[in-house]
Design a protein around this motif. Structure first.
Motif: not given
Length: 335
Positions: A105-107, A134-137, A270-277, A310-314
């Motif tokens: 997740l994320c970082q 998931m939501a990783a920069p 597999i990459t997972v992103e939130g459309a509104l992140d 962002h937060f809804g992803l996890f």
């Protein structure tokens, strides 16, 4: 487990001064595929990923890297940097064995991608079966958000000098230089205040907690419970990921060797992103596909979750009802 309860076995598999590798599995369950969860080492406790662990337990034996609050780590243990993060993920993958799935997740994303790339090049039989980012920069400049622009606004010298402080007396890690939890909490509160002005996802979670068990783990507690981060890791993470975008430029090294995502050939990505992140916007995580050029189309999946930040992803209903079912489907067919 839907609508009910189940007994979960928890045990520590290994540990260092800076982390514990924890295993969770359903009691009386038969053999399950293994899955390693890599939380971000960015100030929050791993408990923030509770909904993800609970949601995956029916189908996987889940292990998790539980990062230590370094205010409790005595100075003689030394510092913990970005390379140490990569190597800790790599050692966990090796320990958990072949056929493993990894979700970062994320970082936690860039260290997990780097660890996977190192294994794909040096020990292909130990590389994960699948890697979920998931939501990783991976490339924060692919679609820079206000958070990314803020991080890049300040020179690295400011982060190394002005943002750090010593752990106060009374803690085992007294004197260790850290990015303090209090500073992290102030930033989180400022972000929440801005989100409340626009009635965003975060504000709605504080108003109506949709977590798996808000009575036991209220989202407000998960969001505001923060730890000190070792000063070296904090600065190196910002520099490598956000300032020089090292992995996308082919400049990320570990133990003197360049990290090569193009070495991945047999790991499903597999990459997972939130459309509104608005923290790791769509495109930042999917950039990993452009780096892993040797992967065939059948070993790639890009998931963009509509109406999800962002937060809804996890955490919460979007995670349970849309994110985890999609991840589960891809992982169970990735073999």
């Amino acid at each position: 487990m839907a609508g009910g309860t189940a007994q979960v076995e928890e045990r520590d598999l290994s540990a260092s001064a800076f982390h514990t590798l924890v295993s969770f599995r359903l009691s009386a369950a038969g053999p399950r595929p293994g899955l390693l969860v890599v939380p971000p080492l960015s100030g929050h406790f791993a408990m923030l990923m509770r909904d993800v662990v609970i949601g995956l337990l029916p189908d996987f034996d889940v292990s998790l890297l539980d990062w230590t609050n370094v205010r409790h780590v005595p100075q003689p243990f030394g510092s913990f940097g970005f390379e140490d993060n990569i190597l800790t993920v790599e050692r966990a993958i090796r320990e958990l064995g072949p056929g493993l799935n990894v979700l970062a997740l994320c970082q936690g994303g860039v260290p997990a991608l780097a660890a996977t790339a190192r294994l794909a090049e040096e020990a292909p039989h130990r590389a994960p079966q699948a890697l979920v980012l998931m939501a990783a920069p991976v490339d924060p400049m692919a679609n820079p958000t206000a958070v990314v622009r803020l991080i890049r606004r300040w020179p690295m010298l400011w982060y190394r000098m002005g943002a750090m402080a010593p752990v106060p007396r009374g803690f085992a890690g007294q004197g260790r230089r850290v990015y303090p939890a209090a500073t992290q909490l102030a930033g989180l509160r400022a972000y929440l205040a801005r989100d409340r002005e626009r009635d965003g996802e975060l504000a709605r979670k504080f108003r109506a907690d949709d977590g798996a068990d808000p009575g036991v783990a209220p989202f407000g507690d998960l969001y505001t419970s923060v730890m000190d981060v070792d000063a070296r890791h904090f600065a190196e993470n910002l520099e490598q990921v956000f300032h020089i975008c090292a992995i996308t430029k082919g400049r990320l090294t570990c133990r003197g060797r360049t990290v090569r995502p193009e070495a991945l050939q047999h790991t499903t990505l597999i990459t997972v992103e939130g459309a509104l992140d608005d923290i790791a916007a769509p495109g930042q995580t999917a950039a990993a596909h452009d780096l892993c050029i040797a992967l065939p189309p059948r070993r790639r999946a890009r998931i963009v979750v509509p109406d999800c930040g962002h937060f809804g992803l996890f955490h919460g209903r979007p995670c349970r009802e849309r994110v985890l079912p999609a991840i589960r489907e891809h992982l169970l067919s990735a073999g």
